[in-house]
Design an enzyme around this catalytic site. Structure first.
Site, PDB file in Angstrom:
ATOM      1  N   LYS A  62     -15.633  -7.720   3.619  1.00 46.42           N
ATOM      2  CA  LYS A  62     -14.588  -8.007   4.567  1.00 46.42           C
ATOM      3  C   LYS A  62     -14.849  -7.787   5.969  1.00 46.42           C
ATOM      4  CE  LYS A  62     -10.906  -7.287   1.247  1.00 46.42           C
ATOM      5  NZ  LYS A  62      -9.459  -6.575   0.911  1.00 46.42           N
TER       6      LYS A  62
ATOM      7  N   ARG B  20      -2.666  -6.041  -8.405  1.00 49.15           N
ATOM      8  CA  ARG B  20      -1.752  -7.098  -8.067  1.00 49.15           C
ATOM      9  C   ARG B  20      -1.906  -8.187  -9.209  1.00 49.15           C
ATOM     10  NH1 ARG B  20      -3.095  -8.087  -1.685  1.00 49.15           N
ATOM     11  NH2 ARG B  20      -4.944  -7.284  -2.903  1.00 49.15           N
TER      12      ARG B  20
ATOM     13  N   SER C 242      -2.811  -7.625   3.084  1.00 52.42           N
ATOM     14  CA  SER C 242      -3.239  -7.700   4.545  1.00 52.42           C
ATOM     15  C   SER C 242      -3.568  -9.145   5.304  1.00 52.42           C
ATOM     16  CB  SER C 242      -4.425  -6.595   5.017  1.00 52.42           C
ATOM     17  OG  SER C 242      -4.061  -5.579   4.489  1.00 52.42           O
TER      18      SER C 242
ATOM     19  N   HIS D  13       0.912  -1.166  -0.024  1.00 54.71           N
ATOM     20  CA  HIS D  13      -0.015   0.209   0.025  1.00 54.71           C
ATOM     21  C   HIS D  13       0.795   1.357   0.073  1.00 54.71           C
ATOM     22  CE1 HIS D  13      -2.995  -2.772   2.452  1.00 54.71           C
ATOM     23  NE2 HIS D  13      -3.653  -2.468   1.065  1.00 54.71           N
TER      24      HIS D  13
HETATM   25  P1  ADP Z   1     -10.052  -3.156  -0.297  1.00 52.61           P
HETATM   26  O1  ADP Z   1     -10.840  -3.783   0.680  1.00 52.61           O
HETATM   27  O2  ADP Z   1     -10.790  -1.969  -0.675  1.00 52.61           O
HETATM   28  O3  ADP Z   1      -9.504  -3.944  -1.437  1.00 52.61           O
HETATM   29  P2  ADP Z   1      -7.144  -3.297   0.798  1.00 52.61           P
HETATM   30  O4  ADP Z   1      -6.741  -2.670   1.882  1.00 52.61           O
HETATM   31  O5  ADP Z   1      -7.294  -4.795   0.583  1.00 52.61           O
HETATM   32  O6  ADP Z   1      -8.758  -2.770   0.376  1.00 52.61           O
HETATM   33  O7  ADP Z   1      -6.477  -2.932  -0.624  1.00 52.61           O
HETATM   34  C1  ADP Z   1      -6.624  -1.360  -0.987  1.00 52.61           C
HETATM   35  C2  ADP Z   1      -6.068  -1.275  -2.125  1.00 52.61           C
HETATM   36  O8  ADP Z   1      -4.528  -1.572  -2.551  1.00 52.61           O
HETATM   37  C3  ADP Z   1      -6.510  -2.288  -3.703  1.00 52.61           C
HETATM   38  O9  ADP Z   1      -6.753  -1.321  -4.664  1.00 52.61           O
HETATM   39  C4  ADP Z   1      -5.771  -3.342  -3.572  1.00 52.61           C
HETATM   40  O10 ADP Z   1      -5.739  -3.711  -4.675  1.00 52.61           O
HETATM   41  C5  ADP Z   1      -4.234  -2.479  -3.394  1.00 52.61           C
HETATM   42  N1  ADP Z   1      -3.369  -3.556  -2.754  1.00 52.61           N
HETATM   43  C6  ADP Z   1      -3.210  -4.096  -1.773  1.00 52.61           C
HETATM   44  N2  ADP Z   1      -2.127  -4.707  -1.652  1.00 52.61           N
HETATM   45  C7  ADP Z   1      -1.376  -4.291  -2.515  1.00 52.61           C
HETATM   46  C8  ADP Z   1      -0.226  -4.675  -2.804  1.00 52.61           C
HETATM   47  N3  ADP Z   1       0.899  -5.455  -2.473  1.00 52.61           N
HETATM   48  N4  ADP Z   1       0.547  -3.747  -4.203  1.00 52.61           N
HETATM   49  C9  ADP Z   1      -0.197  -3.087  -4.817  1.00 52.61           C
HETATM   50  N5  ADP Z   1      -1.479  -2.491  -4.545  1.00 52.61           N
HETATM   51  C10 ADP Z   1      -2.214  -3.411  -3.169  1.00 52.61           C
END
Ligand code: ADP
Length: 170
Positions: A41, A91, A129, A17
Site C-alpha cells: 500500500k 472482515r 480506510s 479499527h
Molecule cells: P494493513 O495494511 O496492515 O492491512 P489496515 O489499516 O488496512 O492495515 O488494517 C489493520 C487491521 O484492521 C487489519 O487486520 C484489518 O483486517 C483490520 N480492519 C480494518 N478495517 C476493519 C473493520 N472495519 N473491522 C474489523 N477489522 C478491520
C-alpha cells in the site's frame, strides 16, 4: 504481562479499527497499536506522524493502549516490545486469505508469536480506510465511519489537496 500488538496502515484509523482495539484491550494487559509501512500500500495519504497523532486522539479513552510507529519487520518490533500476541481484525473472506498467509509466515519466522483474530462488528464490516478516503474525495458523509477527530483531519487534508490542485491548474 500479556502484551499484544495491533499492527496496521491505519490510513486513516476508522471506527472498525477502534472497535477492534476496544475489544482487544479487554483481553490483554497492554495493547500497542503500531503504524507500519505496508509495501503493498505505497503512496499513503497520511504521513506516519499524522496517522500516529490521529490514533492517539481516537484511542485516548482506552486506558491500556500505547500508540507508536515502526519501520521494519513486525517480528522484530514484537521482540523489542516483549509482545507475543498480534491482533488483527477480520472482515470478509478476502481479508481471511491475506491474513491467513500473513499469520503463517509470521509463525514460520518466529514460533513464539501468536496471531489472534477478532471478527469485525457487523455494523463496521463494510468500513475501510480506502472507502473513507474515497468518500472524502467526493465530499461524502464520514461521521459513521471515523471518529470526529479523524473526520476533521480527513476533511482538512482533502481540502488542502483540492487547493493544491486548483493552484497548479491556474
Ligand atoms: P494493513 O495494511 O496492515 O492491512 P489496515 O489499516 O488496512 O492495515 O488494517 C489493520 C487491521 O484492521 C487489519 O487486520 C484489518 O483486517 C483490520 N480492519 C480494518 N478495517 C476493519 C473493520 N472495519 N473491522 C474489523 N477489522 C478491520
Amino acid at each position: 504481562m500479556r502484551r499484544a500488538v495491533c499492527p496496521g496502515s491505519f490510513d486513516p484509523v476508522t471506527k472498525g479499527h477502534i472497535d477492534i482495539f476496544e475489544r482487544a484491550s479487554a483481553m490483554f494487559d497492554e495493547i500497542i497499536i503500531s503504524v507500519f509501512h505496508n509495501p503493498g500500500k505505497d503512496n499513503a495519504t497520511f504521513s506516519m506522524d499524522e496517522r500516529v497523532e490521529m490514533l492517539r486522539e481516537a484511542t485516548a479513552h482506552i486506558p491500556n493502549v500505547r500508540v507508536t510507529a515502526f519501520s521494519g519487520l513486525l517480528n522484530d518490533f514484537c521482540r523489542k516490545e516483549e509482545a507475543f500476541f498480534i491482533v488483527r481484525g477480520l472482515r470478509a473472506f478476502t481479508d481471511f486469505e491475506y491474513e491467513f498467509q500473513r499469520a503463517l509466515l509470521l509463525k514460520k519466522i518466529d514460533e513464539q508469536l501468536e496471531t489472534v483474530f477478532i471478527m469485525t462488528n457487523a455494523k463496521y464490516s463494510f468500513v475501510s480506510s480506502s472507502g473513507v478516503r474515497e468518500l472524502a474525495t467526493f465530499g461524502g458523509k464520514l461521521s459513521d465511519l471515523v471518529p470526529e477527530c479523524v473526520e476533521k483531519r480527513v476533511k482538512e487534508h482533502t481540502y488542502r489537496k483540492f487547493e493544491e490542485r486548483t493552484e497548479t491548474e491556474k
